[in-house]
Motif scaffolding. Sequence first.
Motif, PDB file in Angstrom:
ATOM      1  N   UNK A  62       0.841  -1.203   0.000  1.00  0.00           N
ATOM      2  CA  UNK A  62       0.000   0.000   0.000  1.00  0.00           C
ATOM      3  C   UNK A  62       0.875   1.251   0.000  1.00  0.00           C
ATOM      4  N   UNK A  63       0.396   2.301  -0.629  1.00  0.00           N
ATOM      5  CA  UNK A  63       1.149   3.556  -0.651  1.00  0.00           C
ATOM      6  C   UNK A  63       1.180   4.213   0.727  1.00  0.00           C
ATOM      7  N   UNK A  64       2.184   5.011   0.928  1.00  0.00           N
ATOM      8  CA  UNK A  64       2.352   5.871   2.102  1.00  0.00           C
ATOM      9  C   UNK A  64       2.705   5.139   3.393  1.00  0.00           C
ATOM     10  N   UNK A  65       3.019   3.850   3.314  1.00  0.00           N
ATOM     11  CA  UNK A  65       3.498   3.203   4.532  1.00  0.00           C
ATOM     12  C   UNK A  65       4.926   3.679   4.801  1.00  0.00           C
ATOM     13  N   UNK A  66       5.367   3.537   6.031  1.00  0.00           N
ATOM     14  CA  UNK A  66       6.679   4.060   6.421  1.00  0.00           C
ATOM     15  C   UNK A  66       7.811   3.180   5.895  1.00  0.00           C
ATOM     16  N   UNK A  67       8.992   3.730   5.948  1.00  0.00           N
ATOM     17  CA  UNK A  67      10.173   2.982   5.509  1.00  0.00           C
ATOM     18  C   UNK A  67      10.365   1.726   6.357  1.00  0.00           C
ATOM     19  N   UNK A  68      10.161   1.849   7.663  1.00  0.00           N
ATOM     20  CA  UNK A  68      10.331   0.692   8.538  1.00  0.00           C
ATOM     21  C   UNK A  68       9.297  -0.388   8.230  1.00  0.00           C
ATOM     22  N   UNK A  69       8.079   0.020   7.894  1.00  0.00           N
ATOM     23  CA  UNK A  69       7.056  -0.963   7.529  1.00  0.00           C
ATOM     24  C   UNK A  69       7.453  -1.716   6.263  1.00  0.00           C
ATOM     25  N   UNK A  70       8.024  -0.999   5.300  1.00  0.00           N
ATOM     26  CA  UNK A  70       8.493  -1.652   4.073  1.00  0.00           C
ATOM     27  C   UNK A  70       9.594  -2.653   4.404  1.00  0.00           C
ATOM     28  N   UNK A  71      10.525  -2.238   5.240  1.00  0.00           N
ATOM     29  CA  UNK A  71      11.634  -3.119   5.634  1.00  0.00           C
ATOM     30  C   UNK A  71      11.105  -4.377   6.312  1.00  0.00           C
ATOM     31  N   UNK A  72      10.132  -4.199   7.194  1.00  0.00           N
ATOM     32  CA  UNK A  72       9.574  -5.346   7.914  1.00  0.00           C
ATOM     33  C   UNK A  72       8.807  -6.278   6.979  1.00  0.00           C
ATOM     34  N   UNK A  73       7.971  -5.700   6.113  1.00  0.00           N
ATOM     35  CA  UNK A  73       7.149  -6.514   5.216  1.00  0.00           C
ATOM     36  C   UNK A  73       7.991  -7.243   4.171  1.00  0.00           C
TER      37      UNK A  73
END
Length: 204
Positions: A62-73
Amino acid sequence: MNKTRMLFLCLITVLSVVITASGCSFHKKSAQSEIYTYSDETLGQLLAATYQEGTFIFEGLPWLISKQEVIDKQKLIQSDDDDWLIVEGTFPLNASIKQTVIYNFQDDQLVSGEYRFATSDNNHFAQWGKELGVLLSKWLPKPRTENIEILDQADISAQQGNNLLWQGVDRSSMKVSLSVTGQEDYLLLMHVASPLPEREGLKK
């Protein structure tokens, strides 16, 4: 008698060479066909990660998630730069194509992403572009700029710096650019962006 025998042996030798050469040629063509051909399933993985229900996404996120969320996912390694993450692509493409995936952030929000595909093999690039074009025409509406047929001759289009642009129903977008780098690699860049200019509205 000896002359006849020698002629017969010479004929057998010539036929053996011809058959061997034909076999090598056949196997060479088969190998090239295997290298340069991708299934819809293979390229479909790329499109499934960028387009869903009329909208453009990046890596299925999804757009606009944080950088840390991207790293975790995505199970990525943290980087020192706040504005992007750069990782090696893992789509099942031929080893001659170098893949790079770039996540772009603004104010710690995922706002766009890029897939970079580069190769020095112009024949492979041309065939891959043609097959990608066929699949894009099946999955996506007509692009807003140019004609998708430029992918039929991707190597020539790269030399001309051609590009294609699509816009989703939510104003998200994808731009496919073809170019030749300074190192004479053929480059296909897919830039996927969140809806503009109403990014803040995505939070609601």
